[in-house]
Structure formats: C-alpha cells, structure tokens
Design a protein around this motif. Structure first.
Motif, PDB file in Angstrom:
ATOM      1  N   ASP A  81      -4.942  -7.524   3.801  1.00 14.52           N
ATOM      2  CA  ASP A  81      -4.996  -6.113   3.319  1.00 14.52           C
ATOM      3  C   ASP A  81      -6.686  -5.657   4.241  1.00 14.52           C
ATOM      4  O   ASP A  81      -6.642  -4.727   4.424  1.00 14.52           O
ATOM      5  CB  ASP A  81      -5.109  -6.226   2.211  1.00 14.52           C
ATOM      6  CG  ASP A  81      -3.959  -5.862   1.673  1.00 14.52           C
ATOM      7  OD1 ASP A  81      -2.821  -6.219   2.201  1.00 14.52           O
ATOM      8  OD2 ASP A  81      -3.686  -6.782   0.017  1.00 14.52           O
ATOM      9  N   THR A  82      -7.833  -6.938   3.603  1.00  5.01           N
ATOM     10  CA  THR A  82      -9.048  -6.126   4.571  1.00  5.01           C
ATOM     11  C   THR A  82      -9.257  -5.874   6.119  1.00  5.01           C
ATOM     12  O   THR A  82      -9.416  -4.428   6.628  1.00  5.01           O
ATOM     13  CB  THR A  82     -10.023  -7.210   4.345  1.00  5.01           C
ATOM     14  OG1 THR A  82      -9.993  -7.513   3.026  1.00  5.01           O
ATOM     15  CG2 THR A  82     -11.797  -6.763   4.729  1.00  5.01           C
ATOM     16  N   VAL A  83      -8.192  -6.754   7.372  1.00  7.40           N
ATOM     17  CA  VAL A  83      -7.611  -6.264   7.975  1.00  7.40           C
ATOM     18  C   VAL A  83      -7.137  -5.011   8.153  1.00  7.40           C
ATOM     19  O   VAL A  83      -6.517  -4.058   9.285  1.00  7.40           O
ATOM     20  CB  VAL A  83      -7.319  -6.885   9.361  1.00  7.40           C
ATOM     21  CG1 VAL A  83      -6.864  -7.648  10.564  1.00  7.40           C
ATOM     22  CG2 VAL A  83      -7.993  -9.011   8.993  1.00  7.40           C
ATOM     23  N   ILE A  84      -6.081  -4.432   7.239  1.00 15.21           N
ATOM     24  CA  ILE A  84      -5.538  -3.160   8.343  1.00 15.21           C
ATOM     25  C   ILE A  84      -5.943  -2.571   7.668  1.00 15.21           C
ATOM     26  O   ILE A  84      -6.208  -1.638   8.402  1.00 15.21           O
ATOM     27  CB  ILE A  84      -4.390  -3.570   6.666  1.00 15.21           C
ATOM     28  CG1 ILE A  84      -2.991  -3.775   6.930  1.00 15.21           C
ATOM     29  CG2 ILE A  84      -3.535  -1.948   6.661  1.00 15.21           C
ATOM     30  CD1 ILE A  84      -1.720  -4.289   6.052  1.00 15.21           C
ATOM     31  N   VAL A  85      -6.858  -2.369   6.337  1.00 19.22           N
ATOM     32  CA  VAL A  85      -8.323  -1.223   6.091  1.00 19.22           C
ATOM     33  C   VAL A  85      -9.461  -1.492   7.400  1.00 19.22           C
ATOM     34  O   VAL A  85      -9.552  -0.114   7.994  1.00 19.22           O
ATOM     35  CB  VAL A  85      -8.608  -1.564   4.936  1.00 19.22           C
ATOM     36  CG1 VAL A  85      -9.816  -0.609   4.340  1.00 19.22           C
ATOM     37  CG2 VAL A  85      -8.146  -1.363   3.602  1.00 19.22           C
ATOM     38  N   GLN A  86      -9.840  -1.923   8.208  1.00 21.04           N
ATOM     39  CA  GLN A  86     -10.251  -1.646   9.363  1.00 21.04           C
ATOM     40  C   GLN A  86      -9.521  -1.549  10.653  1.00 21.04           C
ATOM     41  O   GLN A  86     -10.720  -0.783  10.891  1.00 21.04           O
ATOM     42  CB  GLN A  86     -10.995  -3.723   9.691  1.00 21.04           C
ATOM     43  CG  GLN A  86     -12.135  -4.122   8.505  1.00 21.04           C
ATOM     44  CD  GLN A  86     -12.189  -5.723   8.831  1.00 21.04           C
ATOM     45  OE1 GLN A  86     -11.084  -6.788   9.203  1.00 21.04           O
ATOM     46  NE2 GLN A  86     -13.228  -6.083   8.016  1.00 21.04           N
ATOM     47  N   ARG A  87      -8.558  -1.834  10.764  1.00 18.99           N
ATOM     48  CA  ARG A  87      -8.162  -1.899  11.909  1.00 18.99           C
ATOM     49  C   ARG A  87      -7.660   0.177  11.465  1.00 18.99           C
ATOM     50  O   ARG A  87      -7.440   0.203  12.633  1.00 18.99           O
ATOM     51  CB  ARG A  87      -6.693  -2.063  12.428  1.00 18.99           C
ATOM     52  CG  ARG A  87      -7.020  -3.364  12.418  1.00 18.99           C
ATOM     53  CD  ARG A  87      -5.682  -4.360  13.924  1.00 18.99           C
ATOM     54  NE  ARG A  87      -5.873  -5.340  13.887  1.00 18.99           N
ATOM     55  CZ  ARG A  87      -5.216  -6.100  14.290  1.00 18.99           C
ATOM     56  NH1 ARG A  87      -4.136  -5.503  14.612  1.00 18.99           N
ATOM     57  NH2 ARG A  87      -5.278  -7.413  14.254  1.00 18.99           N
ATOM     58  N   THR A  88      -7.281   0.404  10.402  1.00 24.66           N
ATOM     59  CA  THR A  88      -6.034   1.384  10.210  1.00 24.66           C
ATOM     60  C   THR A  88      -7.878   2.660   9.668  1.00 24.66           C
ATOM     61  O   THR A  88      -7.217   3.865  10.098  1.00 24.66           O
ATOM     62  CB  THR A  88      -5.663   1.963   9.374  1.00 24.66           C
ATOM     63  OG1 THR A  88      -6.147   1.743   8.022  1.00 24.66           O
ATOM     64  CG2 THR A  88      -3.673   1.070   9.533  1.00 24.66           C
ATOM     65  N   ARG A 140      -8.698   3.340   6.712  1.00 25.13           N
ATOM     66  CA  ARG A 140      -7.527   3.182   5.751  1.00 25.13           C
ATOM     67  C   ARG A 140      -7.409   2.283   3.822  1.00 25.13           C
ATOM     68  O   ARG A 140      -7.436   1.923   4.259  1.00 25.13           O
ATOM     69  CB  ARG A 140      -6.422   4.318   5.756  1.00 25.13           C
ATOM     70  CG  ARG A 140      -6.468   5.534   6.943  1.00 25.13           C
ATOM     71  CD  ARG A 140      -5.120   5.936   7.118  1.00 25.13           C
ATOM     72  NE  ARG A 140      -4.186   6.892   6.316  1.00 25.13           N
ATOM     73  CZ  ARG A 140      -3.114   6.831   6.811  1.00 25.13           C
ATOM     74  NH1 ARG A 140      -2.339   6.044   7.357  1.00 25.13           N
ATOM     75  NH2 ARG A 140      -2.208   7.501   5.122  1.00 25.13           N
ATOM     76  N   GLU A 141      -7.656   3.023   3.211  1.00 22.49           N
ATOM     77  CA  GLU A 141      -7.413   2.007   2.523  1.00 22.49           C
ATOM     78  C   GLU A 141      -5.942   2.287   2.459  1.00 22.49           C
ATOM     79  O   GLU A 141      -4.857   3.150   2.097  1.00 22.49           O
ATOM     80  CB  GLU A 141      -7.936   3.061   1.099  1.00 22.49           C
ATOM     81  CG  GLU A 141      -9.545   2.815   0.783  1.00 22.49           C
ATOM     82  CD  GLU A 141     -10.408   1.782   1.054  1.00 22.49           C
ATOM     83  OE1 GLU A 141      -9.511   0.734   0.417  1.00 22.49           O
ATOM     84  OE2 GLU A 141     -11.175   1.458   1.878  1.00 22.49           O
ATOM     85  N   ILE A 142      -5.660   1.227   1.533  1.00 17.47           N
ATOM     86  CA  ILE A 142      -3.850   0.370   1.216  1.00 17.47           C
ATOM     87  C   ILE A 142      -3.363   1.802   0.642  1.00 17.47           C
ATOM     88  O   ILE A 142      -2.456   2.352   0.539  1.00 17.47           O
ATOM     89  CB  ILE A 142      -4.400  -0.975   0.822  1.00 17.47           C
ATOM     90  CG1 ILE A 142      -5.313  -1.906   1.593  1.00 17.47           C
ATOM     91  CG2 ILE A 142      -2.598  -1.580   0.021  1.00 17.47           C
ATOM     92  CD1 ILE A 142      -4.197  -2.066   3.167  1.00 17.47           C
ATOM     93  N   LYS A 143      -4.671   1.725  -0.526  1.00 19.41           N
ATOM     94  CA  LYS A 143      -3.344   2.670  -1.869  1.00 19.41           C
ATOM     95  C   LYS A 143      -3.367   4.240  -1.052  1.00 19.41           C
ATOM     96  O   LYS A 143      -2.457   4.893  -0.869  1.00 19.41           O
ATOM     97  CB  LYS A 143      -4.240   3.307  -2.818  1.00 19.41           C
ATOM     98  CG  LYS A 143      -5.651   3.742  -2.719  1.00 19.41           C
ATOM     99  CD  LYS A 143      -6.023   4.151  -4.367  1.00 19.41           C
ATOM    100  CE  LYS A 143      -7.877   4.293  -4.363  1.00 19.41           C
ATOM    101  NZ  LYS A 143      -8.114   5.666  -4.016  1.00 19.41           N
ATOM    102  N   ASP A 144      -4.434   4.895  -0.358  1.00 21.40           N
ATOM    103  CA  ASP A 144      -4.119   5.577   0.790  1.00 21.40           C
ATOM    104  C   ASP A 144      -2.355   5.856   1.708  1.00 21.40           C
ATOM    105  O   ASP A 144      -1.877   6.339   1.603  1.00 21.40           O
ATOM    106  CB  ASP A 144      -5.278   6.005   1.493  1.00 21.40           C
ATOM    107  CG  ASP A 144      -6.877   6.155   0.593  1.00 21.40           C
ATOM    108  OD1 ASP A 144      -6.239   6.588  -0.678  1.00 21.40           O
ATOM    109  OD2 ASP A 144      -7.525   6.537   0.880  1.00 21.40           O
ATOM    110  N   ILE A 145      -2.871   4.893   2.185  1.00 19.02           N
ATOM    111  CA  ILE A 145      -2.213   4.785   3.214  1.00 19.02           C
ATOM    112  C   ILE A 145      -0.295   4.121   2.374  1.00 19.02           C
ATOM    113  O   ILE A 145       0.726   4.866   2.609  1.00 19.02           O
ATOM    114  CB  ILE A 145      -1.519   3.056   3.757  1.00 19.02           C
ATOM    115  CG1 ILE A 145      -3.023   3.095   4.777  1.00 19.02           C
ATOM    116  CG2 ILE A 145      -0.348   2.903   4.919  1.00 19.02           C
ATOM    117  CD1 ILE A 145      -3.460   0.930   5.429  1.00 19.02           C
ATOM    118  N   PHE A 146      -0.092   3.981   0.985  1.00 20.50           N
ATOM    119  CA  PHE A 146       1.253   3.654   0.893  1.00 20.50           C
ATOM    120  C   PHE A 146       1.246   5.420  -0.293  1.00 20.50           C
ATOM    121  O   PHE A 146       2.130   5.733   0.349  1.00 20.50           O
ATOM    122  CB  PHE A 146       0.689   3.121  -1.023  1.00 20.50           C
ATOM    123  CG  PHE A 146       1.333   1.760  -0.912  1.00 20.50           C
ATOM    124  CD1 PHE A 146       0.709   1.412   0.145  1.00 20.50           C
ATOM    125  CD2 PHE A 146       2.874   1.417  -1.023  1.00 20.50           C
ATOM    126  CE1 PHE A 146       1.187   0.048   0.631  1.00 20.50           C
ATOM    127  CE2 PHE A 146       3.003   0.513  -1.085  1.00 20.50           C
ATOM    128  CZ  PHE A 146       2.299  -1.023  -0.584  1.00 20.50           C
TER     129      PHE A 146
END
Ligand code: S3P
Length: 168
Positions: A32-39, A41-47
């Motif tokens: 999840d941290t890598v996703i936040v770093q790459r995008t 954006r916060e996970i909850k915002d992507i959702f």
C-alpha cells in the motif's frame, strides 16, 4: 526468495513485517505504501475518486513489480492475494504467510482509526467485517503456505512463529 504476509485488514502485516525483515536481513516493502508513493495519492482517495476496480488495477501493476524482487518481506494489502494474477506472481518468488485474527480483535484494532480503511467505512463495521471475512476465507486459505493466528499475541511473538514456520 521473498516472504509475503497477507490476510485481512489489521492482522498486523505491516507491524510484523518490519520485525521479520529485520530478523531475516531482508528489505521491508509495504504494498500500500508503494502504491501511495507511486501515485502520489492516499488509498482511500483512490477508492473514493476512482473506485475499487481502478485501485485493483494499480495494485496488480505494483504487486507484479514488487514480486519480481528478491530478499524482501512484502506486506500485501488485505485484498491482494484474492486476485489470481497477484497470487500467481507472488507464488513464483515468495513464501506466502497468512496472518489471521478473530473478528473482535480486528474490530478493536480498527476502532478509532477514522476512515483510513475504505472498505470498513460503514455504519456497522462488525457486520461488514464478518461478511468480508466469510467471502474471503476460501481465497485466503487457498493461498497459504503457512497460517499464523495473531489473536492475543504481540507482534514479536507472531514474528517468532513466522520464523519457525519458514523453517518447514
Ligand atoms: C484492502 C486492504 C487495505 C488496502 C485497501 C484494500 C482490502 O490494506 O489495500 O484498502 O481489500 O482488504 P490493509 O490490509 O493493509 O489495510
């Protein structure tokens, strides 16, 4: 080889993963941290903004990249191994450890967290939690090389048990 920790939200994947990585001398990678770093954006915002499906697509790309690395402890997201492509990629390079906890323990751990877990952002969390657990159980069980229950244990005790499981 990698060690991939997976299981439901709040079973301790990240906390245990950090300890385990230190013991094994591996890098610690939190998906999840890598996703936040790459995008950026916060996970909850992507959702919230793009929906779960869009999140799962990003997760697949990132999980594939991470799985191709070596000597890492990978803390997966709660849904990661439930998607065939992710499981296939992780299996090639990783020993898969399923961490579990009883629903009350999970609820206690997520209480007071606010809305950081988009799938539990509902009125009746225990009900939603039980529903999700029931649906996910077969997929979680199927993916496991080893299962370690975390209920009533400290992260260090869980890490000890994972170390023991890795010997077999
Ligand atoms: C999810 C769990 C979260 C995160 C996303 C989806 C899930 O990770 O990947 O909100 O499907 O259970 P954690 O298990 O680290 O909370």
């Amino acid at each position: 080889m990698n060690v991939a920790l997976y299981g439901f939200m709040a079973v301790g994947k990240t906390t245990v993963g950090v300890i385990l990585a230190e013991r094994l001398g591996y890098a610690f990678i939190d998906l999840d941290t890598v996703i936040v770093q790459r995008t950026g954006r916060e996970i909850k915002d992507i959702f919230q903004e793009d929906g779960e499906e869009a999140f799962r697509e990003i997760e697949k790309r990132v999980a594939g990249d991470i799985a191709s690395g070596d000597r890492q402890v990978i803390a997966c997201g709660g849904g990661t191994v439930l998607f065939e492509e992710n499981l296939r990629n992780l299996r090639i390079s990783s020993t898969l450890i399923h961490l579990t906890a009883d629903p009350r323990t999970i609820l206690e751990r997520v209480e007071g967290e606010g809305d950081v877990r988009p799938l539990l952002n509902v009125e009746d969390r225990l009900r939603k939690l039980n529903q999700l657990l029931q649906v996910r159980q077969p997929g979680y069980q199927r993916a496991a090389d080893h299962t370690v229950d975390t209920t009533g244990k400290t992260p260090r005790q869980v890490a000890d048990e994972v170390m023991e499981a890795l010997k077999h």
